[in-house]
Write an enzyme that holds these catalytic residues in place. Structure first.
Site, PDB file in Angstrom:
ATOM      1  N   HIS A  68      28.409  42.001  14.434  1.00 33.02           N
ATOM      2  CA  HIS A  68      28.087  43.369  14.829  1.00 33.02           C
ATOM      3  C   HIS A  68      27.337  44.096  13.723  1.00 33.02           C
ATOM      4  O   HIS A  68      27.656  43.946  12.540  1.00 33.02           O
ATOM      5  CB  HIS A  68      29.363  44.130  15.206  1.00 33.02           C
ATOM      6  CG  HIS A  68      29.822  43.769  16.572  1.00 33.02           C
ATOM      7  ND1 HIS A  68      29.562  44.539  17.669  1.00 33.02           N
ATOM      8  CD2 HIS A  68      30.472  42.681  17.035  1.00 33.02           C
ATOM      9  CE1 HIS A  68      30.045  43.952  18.751  1.00 33.02           C
ATOM     10  NE2 HIS A  68      30.608  42.810  18.373  1.00 33.02           N
ATOM     11  N   SER A  81      22.784  47.055  21.307  1.00 35.35           N
ATOM     12  CA  SER A  81      23.283  47.880  20.199  1.00 35.35           C
ATOM     13  C   SER A  81      22.348  49.041  19.902  1.00 35.35           C
ATOM     14  O   SER A  81      22.793  50.155  19.645  1.00 35.35           O
ATOM     15  CB  SER A  81      23.471  47.035  18.936  1.00 35.35           C
ATOM     16  OG  SER A  81      24.555  46.165  19.091  1.00 35.35           O
ATOM     17  N   GLU A  84      22.845  51.708  22.550  1.00 34.65           N
ATOM     18  CA  GLU A  84      24.152  52.352  22.397  1.00 34.65           C
ATOM     19  C   GLU A  84      24.157  53.310  21.202  1.00 34.65           C
ATOM     20  O   GLU A  84      24.645  54.446  21.308  1.00 34.65           O
ATOM     21  CB  GLU A  84      25.237  51.291  22.240  1.00 34.65           C
ATOM     22  CG  GLU A  84      25.460  50.478  23.498  1.00 34.65           C
ATOM     23  CD  GLU A  84      26.078  49.106  23.288  1.00 34.65           C
ATOM     24  OE1 GLU A  84      26.297  48.408  24.289  1.00 34.65           O
ATOM     25  OE2 GLU A  84      26.339  48.721  22.116  1.00 34.65           O
ATOM     26  N   PHE A 116      32.398  47.951  10.166  1.00 33.24           N
ATOM     27  CA  PHE A 116      33.120  48.878  11.032  1.00 33.24           C
ATOM     28  C   PHE A 116      32.575  48.710  12.448  1.00 33.24           C
ATOM     29  O   PHE A 116      31.372  48.766  12.675  1.00 33.24           O
ATOM     30  CB  PHE A 116      32.874  50.310  10.533  1.00 33.24           C
ATOM     31  CG  PHE A 116      33.364  51.388  11.448  1.00 33.24           C
ATOM     32  CD1 PHE A 116      34.714  51.674  11.533  1.00 33.24           C
ATOM     33  CD2 PHE A 116      32.469  52.141  12.201  1.00 33.24           C
ATOM     34  CE1 PHE A 116      35.169  52.689  12.359  1.00 33.24           C
ATOM     35  CE2 PHE A 116      32.916  53.148  13.024  1.00 33.24           C
ATOM     36  CZ  PHE A 116      34.267  53.428  13.110  1.00 33.24           C
ATOM     37  N   ALA A 119      33.269  51.106  19.764  1.00 31.03           N
ATOM     38  CA  ALA A 119      32.506  51.322  20.988  1.00 31.03           C
ATOM     39  C   ALA A 119      31.981  52.755  20.940  1.00 31.03           C
ATOM     40  O   ALA A 119      32.765  53.703  20.886  1.00 31.03           O
ATOM     41  CB  ALA A 119      33.385  51.099  22.214  1.00 31.03           C
ATOM     42  N   VAL A 120      30.671  52.908  20.940  1.00 33.27           N
ATOM     43  CA  VAL A 120      30.077  54.221  20.717  1.00 33.27           C
ATOM     44  C   VAL A 120      29.844  55.016  22.000  1.00 33.27           C
ATOM     45  O   VAL A 120      29.574  56.213  21.929  1.00 33.27           O
ATOM     46  CB  VAL A 120      28.755  54.118  19.911  1.00 33.27           C
ATOM     47  CG1 VAL A 120      28.987  53.441  18.575  1.00 33.27           C
ATOM     48  CG2 VAL A 120      27.682  53.396  20.695  1.00 33.27           C
TER      49      VAL A 120
END
Length: 170
Positions: A68, A81, A84, A116, A119-120
């Protein structure tokens, strides 16, 4: 248009190709879940992919977390990503805000050995910053488990979006 029936009938390569984006740079998850067909529902499909991760080795789970991207980092990220993070406003931070995120990300990375993950969807940049600042004080085990839980949530959001897009609802 892709339906659950089409997913259930797809060969492994097509199934993996369609769902490989759900877990960041980790197409091994839908590939392994393919063998668990047929899926009774989209929830069942998601649950089976979660079980693939839960049954994986610690090293594979860690690799998944490490795949991630850092939030609010000026780095190349996958299309999902990028969208998001953009929706959360992480692409339009001031220099000061970006530097604050970068500093906290550095501390987090050093403390836990992985980025870190959160889920945004539906969150603001400030909410994400506050969460990072709070979670930096957690334990490594708690953060490892939280990262996996967040990854499962991200995969759910991505699966929902994929299904809606395939049905022409988006």
């Amino acid at each position: 248009m892709t339906t659950l029936e089409e997913l259930n009938q797809a060969d492994c390569a097509r199934f993996t190709s369609m769902l490989g984006h759900l877990f960041e740079h980790s197409p091994w998850i839908p590939k392994e879940a393919w063998a668990r067909r047929p899926f009774a529902s989209i929830c069942d499909l998601h649950r089976e992919m979660v079980m693939v991760v839960e049954e994986a080795t610690y090293e594979d789970q860690l690799s998944l977390i490490q795949a991630h991207p850092r939030l609010a980092a000026n780095e190349k990220v996958g299309a999902s990503s990028a969208a998001e993070q953009q929706d959360a406003g992480l692409d339009v931070l001031s220099k000061r805000e970006a530097l604050a995120f970068s500093r906290l990300n550095d501390v987090y990375d050093k403390r836990f050995g992985f980025p870190f993950v959160e889920a945004v969807k539906g969150k603001t940049a400030q909410q994400l910053y506050d969460s990072l600042a709070e979670r930096i004080n957690s334990t490594k085990e708690a953060e490892f488990n939280r990262a996996l839980a967040e990854i499962f949530q991200i995969a759910w959001y991505r699966l929902e979006a994929f299904i809606k897009q395939q049905k022409g609802l988006v």
